[in-house]
Design an enzyme around this catalytic site. Structure first.
Site, PDB file in Angstrom:
ATOM      1  N   SER A  93     -91.074  56.014  -6.358  1.00 58.35           N
ATOM      2  CA  SER A  93     -90.981  54.424  -7.110  1.00 58.35           C
ATOM      3  C   SER A  93     -90.687  55.995  -8.949  1.00 58.35           C
ATOM      4  O   SER A  93     -91.160  56.076  -9.138  1.00 58.35           O
ATOM      5  CB  SER A  93     -92.129  53.668  -7.438  1.00 58.35           C
ATOM      6  OG  SER A  93     -92.972  53.310  -6.596  1.00 58.35           O
TER       7      SER A  93
HETATM    8  N1  SAH Z   1     -95.703  55.098  -2.873  1.00 55.27           N
HETATM    9  C1  SAH Z   1     -94.483  56.733  -3.055  1.00 55.27           C
HETATM   10  C2  SAH Z   1     -93.281  55.157  -2.833  1.00 55.27           C
HETATM   11  C3  SAH Z   1     -93.236  54.590  -1.799  1.00 55.27           C
HETATM   12  S1  SAH Z   1     -91.982  53.512  -0.674  1.00 55.27           S
HETATM   13  C4  SAH Z   1     -94.240  57.353  -3.739  1.00 55.27           C
HETATM   14  O1  SAH Z   1     -94.911  57.535  -4.458  1.00 55.27           O
HETATM   15  O2  SAH Z   1     -93.515  57.745  -3.540  1.00 55.27           O
HETATM   16  C5  SAH Z   1     -92.117  52.809   0.032  1.00 55.27           C
HETATM   17  C6  SAH Z   1     -92.693  53.219   0.921  1.00 55.27           C
HETATM   18  O3  SAH Z   1     -93.327  52.159   2.064  1.00 55.27           O
HETATM   19  C7  SAH Z   1     -91.316  54.070   2.515  1.00 55.27           C
HETATM   20  O4  SAH Z   1     -91.258  55.188   2.554  1.00 55.27           O
HETATM   21  C8  SAH Z   1     -91.786  52.996   3.271  1.00 55.27           C
HETATM   22  O5  SAH Z   1     -90.859  53.908   4.728  1.00 55.27           O
HETATM   23  C9  SAH Z   1     -93.205  52.727   3.365  1.00 55.27           C
HETATM   24  N2  SAH Z   1     -93.058  51.873   4.547  1.00 55.27           N
HETATM   25  C10 SAH Z   1     -93.094  50.694   4.643  1.00 55.27           C
HETATM   26  N3  SAH Z   1     -93.782  49.484   5.411  1.00 55.27           N
HETATM   27  C11 SAH Z   1     -94.928  50.608   5.810  1.00 55.27           C
HETATM   28  C12 SAH Z   1     -95.865  50.241   7.164  1.00 55.27           C
HETATM   29  N4  SAH Z   1     -95.629  49.121   7.163  1.00 55.27           N
HETATM   30  N5  SAH Z   1     -97.411  50.893   6.604  1.00 55.27           N
HETATM   31  C13 SAH Z   1     -96.540  51.860   5.813  1.00 55.27           C
HETATM   32  N6  SAH Z   1     -96.006  52.441   5.374  1.00 55.27           N
HETATM   33  C14 SAH Z   1     -94.223  51.899   4.850  1.00 55.27           C
END
Ligand code: SAH
Length: 243
Positions: A93
């Site tokens: 993000s």
């Molecule tokens: N917080 C992260 C950014 C995340 S992007 C950072 O600091 O880098 C969002 C993430 O959520 C992605 O990697 C995606 O694969 C994950 N995601 C999406 N749906 C999900 C679910 N149902 N359970 C767990 N992770 C999920």
């Protein structure tokens, strides 16, 4: 043998100043990133009601080496105030968004936090410096493994990172003081509402996948009532999984 040895020592000494210079360079870029976050906070105060973020939040962000959370070929852009690809169609993000979401949670040092969407592990690392314990789950197995390895290697020992579908939370560790969802959901997952402590807070982007979503702040009152507030339009990668 002796010459080889001597040569090795000389190389080690030579490597040291270069590494120190690189660290100083990243520290400078990190400071510039904090200024960019401050500027964005002022520009968005009309939405968020916050003209700046808590000093503890900014210090926590200033302490995390973001260049170690992005793919090596993107390290030179690591401190830009913008999201970056981390592979598998996912992103780390934007730093301003990390700061805003962290700030909205109003965290205390003894808090236990649940994060849905580990991604790179960066947000979890920021939380790690502010609370007692962080539980973070990632649905893409390769990213989950990479992040868990990275967080352990960098010494974030109050973070538990695992692979799974975060929609269901982590009931055996609930209730949580705070919950942060870093993928866009079509609705607020009821299991996460259930796992939020009375008096607790959740931040979550809600809306349609691949469009603009609303970042929402959800509070559970001491009586268990749910209050919701729209904060800001945002764009996150979608929440996936069976639901
Ligand atoms: N917080 C992260 C950014 C995340 S992007 C950072 O600091 O880098 C969002 C993430 O959520 C992605 O990697 C995606 O694969 C994950 N995601 C999406 N749906 C999900 C679910 N149902 N359970 C767990 N992770 C999920």
């Amino acid at each position: 043998m002796r010459a080889f040895f001597t040569c090795g020592i000389v190389l080690l000494l030579a490597a040291h100043p270069a590494a120190a210079a690189a660290e100083a360079h990243y520290a400078e870029q990190r400071a510039a990133m904090l200024h960019a976050i401050d500027r964005d906070a002022i520009d968005t105060a009309g939405y968020t009601g916050r003209r700046g973020f808590d000093a503890r939040v900014m210090a926590a962000i200033g302490a995390v080496p973001r260049h170690l959370f992005v793919p090596a070929d993107k390290a030179s852009r690591a401190y830009d105030n913008r999201p970056l690809p981390i592979g598998y169609g996912q992103t780390i993000s934007q730093p301003y968004i990390v700061a805003l979401m962290t700030d909205l949670l109003d965290l205390g040092g003894g808090d236990v936090v649940f994060e849905l969407g580990t991604g790179s592990g960066y947000q979890a690392a920021v939380l790690s410096g502010l609370v007692a314990e962080v539980y973070t789950v990632e649905i893409v197995p390769e990213l989950a493994a990479l992040a868990a390895e990275r967080l352990a290697r960098l010494g974030y020992d109050n973070i538990t990172a695992w692979h799974g579908d975060g929609y269901y939370g982590r009931p055996e560790k609930a209730p949580f003081d705070a919950i942060i969802v870093t993928a866009a959901a079509s609705h607020v997952p009821p299991p996460l509402i259930a796992q939020l402590k009375p008096g607790g807070r959740m931040v979550i982007p809600v809306g349609a996948a691949f469009l603009v979503q609303q970042l929402m702040l959800i509070e559970k009152t001491a009586e268990g009532d749910i209050l919701t507030r729209h904060i800001l339009p945002v764009m996150f990668v979608p929440l996936t999984g069976e639901r």
